[in-house]
Design a protein around this motif. Structure first.
Motif, PDB file in Angstrom:
ATOM      1  N   HIS A  35       0.943  -1.494   0.450  1.00  0.00           N
ATOM      2  CA  HIS A  35      -0.077  -0.356  -0.210  1.00  0.00           C
ATOM      3  C   HIS A  35       1.004   1.469   0.327  1.00  0.00           C
ATOM      4  N   LYS A  36       1.811   0.840  -0.118  1.00  0.00           N
ATOM      5  CA  LYS A  36       2.541   2.527  -0.284  1.00  0.00           C
ATOM      6  C   LYS A  36       3.771   2.493  -1.480  1.00  0.00           C
ATOM      7  N   GLU A  37       3.542   3.819  -2.277  1.00  0.00           N
ATOM      8  CA  GLU A  37       4.230   4.280  -3.474  1.00  0.00           C
ATOM      9  C   GLU A  37       5.563   3.492  -3.357  1.00  0.00           C
ATOM     10  N   ALA A  38       6.068   3.073  -4.639  1.00  0.00           N
ATOM     11  CA  ALA A  38       7.306   2.212  -4.791  1.00  0.00           C
ATOM     12  C   ALA A  38       7.920   2.720  -5.574  1.00  0.00           C
ATOM     13  N   MET A  39       9.326   2.779  -5.118  1.00  0.00           N
ATOM     14  CA  MET A  39      10.369   4.213  -6.649  1.00  0.00           C
ATOM     15  C   MET A  39      10.228   2.866  -7.829  1.00  0.00           C
ATOM     16  N   GLY A  40      10.534   1.677  -7.762  1.00  0.00           N
ATOM     17  CA  GLY A  40      10.012   0.565  -8.777  1.00  0.00           C
ATOM     18  C   GLY A  40       8.697   0.635  -9.818  1.00  0.00           C
ATOM     19  N   LEU A  41       8.241   1.025  -8.850  1.00  0.00           N
ATOM     20  CA  LEU A  41       6.707   1.476 -10.201  1.00  0.00           C
ATOM     21  C   LEU A  41       6.347   2.496 -10.160  1.00  0.00           C
ATOM     22  N   ASP A  42       7.382   2.841 -10.482  1.00  0.00           N
ATOM     23  CA  ASP A  42       7.279   4.812 -11.310  1.00  0.00           C
ATOM     24  C   ASP A  42       7.210   5.602  -9.873  1.00  0.00           C
ATOM     25  N   TRP A  43       6.538   5.420  -8.804  1.00  0.00           N
ATOM     26  CA  TRP A  43       5.811   5.759  -7.490  1.00  0.00           C
ATOM     27  C   TRP A  43       4.446   5.232  -7.836  1.00  0.00           C
ATOM     28  N   ARG A  44       4.081   4.657  -8.182  1.00  0.00           N
ATOM     29  CA  ARG A  44       2.498   4.192  -7.633  1.00  0.00           C
ATOM     30  C   ARG A  44       2.941   2.980  -6.800  1.00  0.00           C
ATOM     31  N   ARG A  45       1.624   2.811  -6.238  1.00  0.00           N
ATOM     32  CA  ARG A  45       1.261   1.477  -5.484  1.00  0.00           C
ATOM     33  C   ARG A  45       1.307   0.078  -5.569  1.00  0.00           C
ATOM     34  N   PRO A  46       1.973  -0.558  -4.874  1.00  0.00           N
ATOM     35  CA  PRO A  46       1.657  -2.132  -5.794  1.00  0.00           C
ATOM     36  C   PRO A  46       0.735  -2.923  -5.858  1.00  0.00           C
ATOM     37  N   ILE A  47      -0.251  -1.834  -5.029  1.00  0.00           N
ATOM     38  CA  ILE A  47      -1.797  -3.553  -4.840  1.00  0.00           C
ATOM     39  C   ILE A  47      -2.395  -2.553  -6.071  1.00  0.00           C
ATOM     40  N   ASP A  48      -1.942  -1.174  -6.669  1.00  0.00           N
ATOM     41  CA  ASP A  48      -3.192  -1.085  -8.227  1.00  0.00           C
ATOM     42  C   ASP A  48      -2.565  -1.257  -9.098  1.00  0.00           C
ATOM     43  N   VAL A  49      -0.904  -1.081  -9.030  1.00  0.00           N
ATOM     44  CA  VAL A  49      -0.401  -1.963 -10.148  1.00  0.00           C
ATOM     45  C   VAL A  49      -0.583  -3.292 -10.227  1.00  0.00           C
ATOM     46  N   VAL A  50      -0.689  -3.815  -9.876  1.00  0.00           N
ATOM     47  CA  VAL A  50      -0.874  -5.925  -9.351  1.00  0.00           C
ATOM     48  C   VAL A  50      -2.306  -6.014 -10.122  1.00  0.00           C
ATOM     49  N   LYS A  51      -3.566  -5.080 -10.468  1.00  0.00           N
ATOM     50  CA  LYS A  51      -4.233  -4.896 -10.855  1.00  0.00           C
ATOM     51  C   LYS A  51      -4.550  -5.006 -12.778  1.00  0.00           C
ATOM     52  N   GLU A  52      -3.864  -3.829 -12.627  1.00  0.00           N
ATOM     53  CA  GLU A  52      -3.497  -3.854 -14.595  1.00  0.00           C
ATOM     54  C   GLU A  52      -2.041  -4.516 -15.125  1.00  0.00           C
ATOM     55  N   ASP A  53      -0.687  -5.431 -14.078  1.00  0.00           N
ATOM     56  CA  ASP A  53       0.210  -6.302 -14.695  1.00  0.00           C
ATOM     57  C   ASP A  53       0.686  -6.420 -13.280  1.00  0.00           C
ATOM     58  N   ALA A  54       0.308  -7.864 -13.216  1.00  0.00           N
ATOM     59  CA  ALA A  54       0.381  -8.272 -11.886  1.00  0.00           C
ATOM     60  C   ALA A  54       2.324  -8.792 -11.616  1.00  0.00           C
ATOM     61  N   GLN A  55       2.381  -9.441 -12.611  1.00  0.00           N
ATOM     62  CA  GLN A  55       4.052  -9.470 -12.977  1.00  0.00           C
ATOM     63  C   GLN A  55       4.967  -8.672 -13.162  1.00  0.00           C
ATOM     64  N   GLN A  56       4.721  -6.967 -13.099  1.00  0.00           N
ATOM     65  CA  GLN A  56       5.364  -5.748 -13.056  1.00  0.00           C
ATOM     66  C   GLN A  56       6.017  -6.113 -11.382  1.00  0.00           C
ATOM     67  N   VAL A  57       4.878  -6.274 -10.418  1.00  0.00           N
ATOM     68  CA  VAL A  57       5.009  -6.505  -9.214  1.00  0.00           C
ATOM     69  C   VAL A  57       5.811  -7.780  -9.578  1.00  0.00           C
ATOM     70  N   LEU A  58       5.209  -9.081  -9.584  1.00  0.00           N
ATOM     71  CA  LEU A  58       6.602  -9.484  -8.915  1.00  0.00           C
ATOM     72  C   LEU A  58       7.501  -9.674  -9.672  1.00  0.00           C
ATOM     73  N   ASP A  59       7.679  -8.858 -10.716  1.00  0.00           N
ATOM     74  CA  ASP A  59       9.472  -8.970 -11.170  1.00  0.00           C
ATOM     75  C   ASP A  59      10.003  -7.059  -9.967  1.00  0.00           C
ATOM     76  N   LEU A  60       9.365  -6.658  -9.490  1.00  0.00           N
ATOM     77  CA  LEU A  60      10.005  -5.778  -8.089  1.00  0.00           C
ATOM     78  C   LEU A  60      10.513  -6.529  -7.514  1.00  0.00           C
ATOM     79  N   ILE A  61       9.359  -7.243  -6.933  1.00  0.00           N
ATOM     80  CA  ILE A  61       9.271  -8.400  -5.755  1.00  0.00           C
ATOM     81  C   ILE A  61      10.906  -9.160  -5.808  1.00  0.00           C
ATOM     82  N   THR A  62      11.156  -9.701  -7.189  1.00  0.00           N
ATOM     83  CA  THR A  62      11.777 -10.841  -7.286  1.00  0.00           C
ATOM     84  C   THR A  62      13.620  -9.103  -7.744  1.00  0.00           C
TER      85      THR A  62
END
Length: 70
Positions: A35-62
């Motif tokens: 629920h916090k903005e992530a630099m690796g997601l262009d300052w978007r929250r992972p919870i928001d990005v996962v709805k559009e592109d879960a793989q992008q969040v998984l890549d960041l976690i990796t």
């Protein structure tokens, strides 16, 4: 986070589990990170990005797990 058994939520569950793993099983820390903005997601929250592109969040976690600065 709330999930249903619907197939479109499978990727959200995978991300949720990966986030919990990232924080050593600490669900509160994982939820806070999601629920916090992530630099690796262009300052978007992972919870928001996962709805559009879960793989992008998984890549960041990796990347975080491997210590890759993004």
């Amino acid at each position: 986070m709330q999930y249903t058994d619907e197939p479109e939520n499978d990727s959200a569950v995978i991300v949720w589990r990966a986030a919990i793993n990232l924080f050593g099983g600490d669900r509160s820390a994982a939820d806070e990170w999601l629920h916090k903005e992530a630099m690796g997601l262009d300052w978007r929250r992972p919870i928001d990005v996962v709805k559009e592109d879960a793989q992008q969040v998984l890549d960041l976690i990796t990347q975080i797990e491997w210590g890759v600065y993004t």
